[in-house]
Design a protein around this motif. Structure first.
Motif, PDB file in Angstrom:
ATOM      1  N   PRO A 144      17.765 -24.951 -42.387  1.00 27.57           N
ATOM      2  CA  PRO A 144      18.357 -23.964 -43.301  1.00 27.57           C
ATOM      3  C   PRO A 144      18.269 -22.530 -42.795  1.00 27.57           C
ATOM      4  N   PHE A 192      21.959 -19.272 -49.530  1.00 31.03           N
ATOM      5  CA  PHE A 192      22.019 -20.673 -49.944  1.00 31.03           C
ATOM      6  C   PHE A 192      21.399 -21.579 -48.885  1.00 31.03           C
ATOM      7  N   TYR A 211      19.312 -28.682 -49.371  1.00 30.35           N
ATOM      8  CA  TYR A 211      18.563 -28.596 -48.115  1.00 30.35           C
ATOM      9  C   TYR A 211      17.151 -29.173 -48.181  1.00 30.35           C
ATOM     10  N   SER A 230      19.281 -23.610 -53.482  1.00 32.49           N
ATOM     11  CA  SER A 230      19.422 -24.266 -52.182  1.00 32.49           C
ATOM     12  C   SER A 230      18.618 -25.555 -52.033  1.00 32.49           C
TER      13      SER A 230
END
Length: 429
Positions: free
Chosen positions: A274, A155, A40, A36
């Motif tokens: 996130p 994710f 992000y 991720s």
């Protein structure tokens, strides 16, 4: 679906695996969580990288766009391969690409090296993404929304573990250590996931196929998918909504700075973004298993657009609390697109070719990424960041309204026998 049907799926899966099918979701979620940062954490990492290389921040504007292009564009060949050969080998390749590229960032000395490394890492992320999402679709036809939401939540939410670590160690002297550590974590975690992941036999779920109209009894190949109008409506929605959300993801720290909000507000927004996305994917995915999936999509994307308008409003009024809340709302309702779309693709077109079929739709993220990266930077220069974020809100609302026209393909009336024959014929393609 009925509880007895779910129990039957669980039992059949245990017979094939020797353990609960939920362990596959855990493995997929771990792999998704560690990759991720590529998406992000970029808004937090680009500034220190620019300082390390002593270059203007504008020279890194292309990096995020390249990431989206390579991550999205890799998924169709990866999905095609995975549907035929299984997930293990290709996932080991992802461990090398995704982990190795972050290690390479620690030693990069030129901007072109960042472009190459981030693009290679993006291919690794694309592999992990398509393998993980379609593991849920293949093993959980009874809980597609929930299990796809769990993987895509990881994710989005996994980055929340990295953002504070990255932003707390953004000094010139300590940054290479941060990147190396992240590279090792990414590579090792994906290798562990690769050992666990596998696919079910082609026809293992046929006996349990539902009678509900929203589920396809015919497994469409990617060529058949392209011939349906539903795919092209979904593709348009995917492009507009992903464009709005990727703009928010890539530019939220910069937008907060342009609105002259304090550094704490920018950091909180980047950290909570996130988390909100991850929770939204899980909850909206579970909700979509219980209500009409198309209406869930419409409501989610319209609320995302309204949230983006609120981000602009509170940014202009210099309200830190309102700004952060609006970022959370916009992300919570944007991020479920990555749960809702793979599930509706499997609903409409079957799960046997789900990796390749969803990859076709996911390629729309390339165009969304171009808008969220390079185009927004150009528009902001030509107009303002306020205008750009308002355009994103319009995109999201238009996507939500378009979702209301979606209907299952008419060939959902095919028999379960047709599904079995489709699976056997697929090996000849």
């Amino acid at each position: 679906m009925a509880s007895s049907s779910s129990d039957n799926y669980a039992q059949r899966a245990r017979e094939q695996l020797g353990f609960s099918r939920w362990w596959l979701i855990v493995a997929a979620a771990i792999a998704m969580a560690v990759v991720s940062p590529y998406q992000y954490v970029w808004s937090s990492i680009e500034g220190p990288l620019a300082r390390d290389l002593d270059i203007p921040l504008t020279q890194l504007g292309l990096v995020f766009t390249l990431f989206v292009i390579f991550q999205s564009g890799s998924q169709f060949p990866v999905g095609w391969w995975r549907d035929r050969h299984g997930p293990r080998g290709i996932t080991l390749v992802a461990a090398t690409l995704a982990g190795g590229s972050y290690l390479g960032l620690a030693y990069a000395t030129a901007v072109w090296q960042l472009y190459v490394l981030y693009s290679l890492g993006a291919i690794g992320v694309g592999i992990v993404y398509t393998v993980s999402v379609n593991t849920a679709l293949k093993w959980f036809p009874d809980r597609r929304g929930l299990t796809t939401g769990a993987g895509t939540m990881a994710f989005a939410g996994g980055a929340a573990l990295f953002v504070p670590y990255v932003r707390a160690n953004a000094s010139l002297g300590g940054y290479s250590v941060v990147l190396r550590n992240m590279g090792f974590v990414i590579g090792i975690a994906i290798v562990i996931a690769a050992v666990i992941l596998r696919d079910p036999p082609a026809n293992w779920s046929v006996d349990n196929m539902t009678d509900e109209a929203q589920y396809s009894r015919h497994d469409h190949t990617w060529r058949e998918v392209l011939s349906t109008w539903q795919f092209w409506v979904m593709y348009g929605i995917f492009v507009t909504v992903s464009g709005a959300g990727l703009m928010l993801t890539a530019k939220i720290v910069l937008f907060a700075q342009r609105m002259e909000l304090n550094a704490v507000t920018a950091t909180m927004s980047a950290t909570l973004l996130p988390i909100a996305g991850g929770v939204g994917r899980l909850l909206m995915g579970d909700l979509s298993d219980r209500v009409d999936r198309q209406k869930a999509m419409a409501a989610s994307f319209i609320l995302c657009g309204l949230g983006l308008f609120a981000v602009v409003w509170f940014g202009q009024t210099n309200s830190s609390f309102g700004f952060i809340v609006s970022v959370v709302v916009a992300t919570f309702f944007w991020s479920p697109q990555y749960t809702l779309f793979p599930t509706i693709v499997a609903d409409y077109y079957g799960e046997t070719h789900s990796s390749a079929n969803y990859a076709l739709l996911y390629s729309g993220k390339m165009w969304g990424g171009i808008f969220g990266g390079a185009v927004t930077a150009w528009l902001a220069t030509a107009t303002s960041w306020v205008t750009v974020f308002n355009i994103g809100g319009v995109f999201a609302i238009c996507g939500g309204l378009a979702a209301l026209v979606l209907r299952p393909p008419t060939d959902n009336s095919h028999s379960a026998g047709d599904a079995v024959r489709s699976r056997s014929l697929s090996s000849d393609e």
